[in-house]
Design a protein around this motif. Structure first.
Motif, PDB file in Angstrom:
ATOM      1  N   PHE A 106      32.003  30.554  91.017  1.00  0.00           N
ATOM      2  CA  PHE A 106      31.569  29.345  91.716  1.00  0.00           C
ATOM      3  C   PHE A 106      32.294  28.120  91.171  1.00  0.00           C
ATOM      4  O   PHE A 106      32.752  27.272  91.936  1.00  0.00           O
ATOM      5  N   ILE A 107      32.409  28.027  89.851  1.00  0.00           N
ATOM      6  CA  ILE A 107      33.117  26.892  89.250  1.00  0.00           C
ATOM      7  C   ILE A 107      34.574  26.892  89.686  1.00  0.00           C
ATOM      8  O   ILE A 107      35.148  25.839  89.967  1.00  0.00           O
ATOM      9  N   THR A 108      35.180  28.074  89.804  1.00  0.00           N
ATOM     10  CA  THR A 108      36.556  28.175  90.291  1.00  0.00           C
ATOM     11  C   THR A 108      36.650  27.630  91.719  1.00  0.00           C
ATOM     12  O   THR A 108      37.586  26.893  92.053  1.00  0.00           O
ATOM     13  N   ALA A 109      35.687  27.975  92.563  1.00  0.00           N
ATOM     14  CA  ALA A 109      35.695  27.478  93.942  1.00  0.00           C
ATOM     15  C   ALA A 109      35.528  25.958  93.976  1.00  0.00           C
ATOM     16  O   ALA A 109      36.172  25.278  94.784  1.00  0.00           O
ATOM     17  N   VAL A 110      34.699  25.406  93.086  1.00  0.00           N
ATOM     18  CA  VAL A 110      34.519  23.953  93.022  1.00  0.00           C
ATOM     19  C   VAL A 110      35.821  23.281  92.595  1.00  0.00           C
ATOM     20  O   VAL A 110      36.225  22.260  93.157  1.00  0.00           O
ATOM     21  N   ILE A 111      36.505  23.867  91.613  1.00  0.00           N
ATOM     22  CA  ILE A 111      37.792  23.308  91.169  1.00  0.00           C
ATOM     23  C   ILE A 111      38.805  23.355  92.312  1.00  0.00           C
ATOM     24  O   ILE A 111      39.541  22.389  92.539  1.00  0.00           O
ATOM     25  N   ASN A 112      38.833  24.469  93.049  1.00  0.00           N
ATOM     26  CA  ASN A 112      39.722  24.576  94.215  1.00  0.00           C
ATOM     27  C   ASN A 112      39.431  23.454  95.206  1.00  0.00           C
ATOM     28  O   ASN A 112      40.343  22.800  95.726  1.00  0.00           O
ATOM     29  N   PHE A 113      38.147  23.227  95.471  1.00  0.00           N
ATOM     30  CA  PHE A 113      37.762  22.191  96.419  1.00  0.00           C
ATOM     31  C   PHE A 113      38.198  20.814  95.941  1.00  0.00           C
ATOM     32  O   PHE A 113      38.731  20.025  96.725  1.00  0.00           O
ATOM     33  N   VAL A 114      37.966  20.515  94.685  1.00  0.00           N
ATOM     34  CA  VAL A 114      38.310  19.194  94.151  1.00  0.00           C
ATOM     35  C   VAL A 114      39.812  18.957  94.248  1.00  0.00           C
ATOM     36  O   VAL A 114      40.263  17.873  94.643  1.00  0.00           O
ATOM     37  N   ILE A 115      40.609  19.966  93.914  1.00  0.00           N
ATOM     38  CA  ILE A 115      42.065  19.818  93.996  1.00  0.00           C
ATOM     39  C   ILE A 115      42.498  19.620  95.448  1.00  0.00           C
ATOM     40  O   ILE A 115      43.302  18.728  95.756  1.00  0.00           O
ATOM     41  N   MET A 116      41.957  20.424  96.366  1.00  0.00           N
ATOM     42  CA  MET A 116      42.313  20.286  97.781  1.00  0.00           C
ATOM     43  C   MET A 116      41.896  18.914  98.310  1.00  0.00           C
ATOM     44  O   MET A 116      42.659  18.253  99.024  1.00  0.00           O
ATOM     45  N   ALA A 117      40.694  18.465  97.962  1.00  0.00           N
ATOM     46  CA  ALA A 117      40.218  17.158  98.429  1.00  0.00           C
ATOM     47  C   ALA A 117      41.092  16.037  97.876  1.00  0.00           C
ATOM     48  O   ALA A 117      41.401  15.080  98.588  1.00  0.00           O
TER      49      ALA A 117
END
Length: 147
Positions: free
Chosen positions: A71-82
């Motif tokens: 889940f933390i990996t997915a949040v990091i992915n989202f933050v980078i994409m955003a």
């Protein structure tokens, strides 16, 4: 049926639809790059501090593994994409903001305040007679003088 296919072709080949399709394809490819960056570079570095593989972090709760590391990996992915999308939009808005605005060919009618072409001799809304203005000379004039 032929008319329906023609309408669909016209819709599908519009500039906006094609631009959207290209954007989605590039976005999906970019998402793969970001996922690789997070999974192969950032997660192992963060995992050094956690003492384990970052994606492998989980908590057992009532016999179920809750994989909070994924889940933390997915949040990091989202933050980078955003962040990347934000920077791209900010860059595009900066380029668009620096473009000179096209000169308006309209002016306000002194009677009804509707917009009429600068070269018009009558207002299209109230049909009042208005003084014609050459489009090039009238660029700095807001309202014509009333006669």
């Amino acid at each position: 049926m032929k008319k329906l296919l023609t309408e669909f072709k016209d819709f599908a080949l519009q500039g906006n639809v094609m631009s959207l399709a290209v954007g989605i394809i590039i976005g999906a490819a970019f998402q793969g790059v970001v996922n690789s960056l997070v999974d192969n570079v950032l997660s192992p570095v963060i995992g050094l501090f956690a003492g384990a593989n970052f994606d492998g972090l989980y908590v057992e709760f009532l016999g179920v593994n809750l994989r909070y590391g994924a889940f933390i990996t997915a949040v990091i992915n989202f933050v980078i994409m955003a962040a990347v999308v934000f920077l791209i939009v900010k860059l595009v808005n900066g380029v668009v903001k620096n473009q000179p605005e096209p000169e308006s060919t309209l002016r306000k009618c002194p009677y009804c305040f509707g917009e009429a072409e600068k070269a018009a001799t009558r207002c299209p809304f109230c049909t009042s007679k208005i003084e014609a203005m050459p489009a090039l000379e009238a660029a700095s004039v807001d309202q014509p003088s009333s006669t």
